[in-house]
Every structure is written in C-alpha cells, then in structure tokens.
Design a protein around this motif. Structure first.
Motif, short mmCIF file in Angstrom:
data_model
loop_
_atom_site.label_atom_id
_atom_site.label_comp_id
_atom_site.label_asym_id
_atom_site.label_seq_id
_atom_site.Cartn_x
_atom_site.Cartn_y
_atom_site.Cartn_z
N ASP A 66 0.91 -1.03 0.02
CA ASP A 66 -0.16 -0.09 -0.07
C ASP A 66 0.94 1.15 0.00
O ASP A 66 1.16 1.91 1.27
CB ASP A 66 -0.96 0.00 1.32
N PHE A 67 1.47 1.39 -1.24
CA PHE A 67 2.69 2.63 -1.21
C PHE A 67 1.74 3.80 -1.28
O PHE A 67 1.53 4.36 -2.43
CB PHE A 67 3.76 2.27 -2.56
N LYS A 68 1.93 4.48 -0.18
CA LYS A 68 1.62 5.99 -0.01
C LYS A 68 2.06 6.26 1.05
O LYS A 68 2.46 5.63 2.08
CB LYS A 68 -0.02 6.10 -0.03
N ILE A 69 1.99 7.70 1.54
CA ILE A 69 2.59 8.44 2.65
C ILE A 69 1.47 7.71 3.82
O ILE A 69 0.16 7.70 3.55
CB ILE A 69 2.13 9.77 2.60
N ASN A 70 2.18 7.14 4.85
CA ASN A 70 1.39 6.37 5.84
C ASN A 70 0.85 5.03 5.71
O ASN A 70 0.11 4.42 6.23
CB ASN A 70 0.32 7.38 6.76
#
Length: 180
Positions: A63-67
């Motif tokens: 789940d590549f995103k910030i956070n």
C-alpha cells in the motif's frame, strides 16, 4: 570523521557498506550500489508487489502511499498478517528520489531494539546517473553506538547485501533470484 568503520564490500565490489559513528551516541549504516537499469525500473522494484516479490521476499502486500504499509513474509507458505509478517511503514517519499521507511518491530527483533523503535528509520535515495544507470543509497538511521548494535549491524550488512545482489540480478537479467 566519516566513515569511521568500513565493514566490507561484496565479491563483485558493487555494494559498499559503511558505518558512520561520528555522532557519539548514534550510528548510520550507509549502503550503496549502482544498477545498470533506468530509474523507473528501480523505483518499481521498491514500490510494487511484483517488484518486492522478485527480489526481496516471497510474499508482499504493498500500500505504497504516505502512511501506507509494505507488508512482507519470507515464507512462501506463510500469510501476510501472521507472526512472521514484517511491516514497514511508509513515512514519506519523493517520487523517484527518496523513500523513508520505519519497521514495526516484532518478536523476531532483539529486545534491545524495541525500546529504540521510534528512532529507527531506513531512508533510501535514488539517483539517476544516466538513462540506463541508477545509484541506490540506503541509510539505516538511529542505531545506537554500542556493542549490541555493532554486532547487529554486521548481520544487517550481510542480509542487505544479499538482498541488493538479488535486486541487481532481477533488474539486470529480468529473473527473480529470491529463494524462500
């Protein structure tokens, strides 16, 4: 004085590992290598399920995103979410330039690391040398300057070197070299 302690290089001299202990209470593990592929290919290897499963681990959920989270399991018969899952939190990133990760320390990590968990990060920097060559530099930040961590860093250097060789092989040949 940087670097204070040079640990070694792999047999192909493609991966260098240095520990900076110039800061009295902390050490930084810097590992770098050049891979003969475009930056986009290296970025995808770090940010996609296919990429992680081709060079780093048997099973990945990304789940590549910030956070966001990168959850992996080295056991090909295992499952994401069981006690052998490794969770990396994506603290931040700059597309095709830098990723900051923080591991969620499980029972598989040494007890002395768990109290320092909030201080431990991996910052990965990507630099396009030219259209077909990319430099990757990883900074392990937050290690304490003591004998326990110095011993642990030897383990991390060896493990990371193996992973980076897998990454180079995958990117340059198109063949996964993960054997889990």
């Amino acid at each position: 004085c940087f670097p204070v302690w040079l640990i070694g290089q792999d047999k192909e001299s493609r991966i260098t590992s240095k520990i900076d202990s110039s800061h009295v209470n902390n050490m930084v593990l810097k590992q770098s290598f050049v891979v003969n592929v475009p930056l986009d290919s290296v970025w995808n290897a770090y940010t996609t399920k296919k990429g992680w499963e081709s060079w780093a681990t048997a099973i990945a959920e990304i789940d590549f995103k910030i956070n966001g989270k990168i959850r992996t399991n080295y056991n090909k018969k295992g499952k994401i979410g069981n006690d052998s899952t490794i969770t990396l939190h994506v603290v931040n990133y700059i597309p095709k330039r830098q990723i900051t990760l923080q591991a969620e320390l499980t029972k598989n990590f040494p007890e002395f690391m768990k109290k320092d968990e909030k201080d431990l990060f991996n910052v990965i920097h990507f630099r396009e040398i030219n259209a077909t060559k990319t430099e990757v530099t990883s900074y392990g930040v937050g290690y304490k300057n003591n004998q326990k961590y110095k011993s642990l860093l030897k383990f991390f250097i060896q493990g990371n070197t193996t992973s980076y060789i897998n990454l180079i092989n995958y990117l340059e040949t198109g063949k996964s070299s993960v054997k889990y």
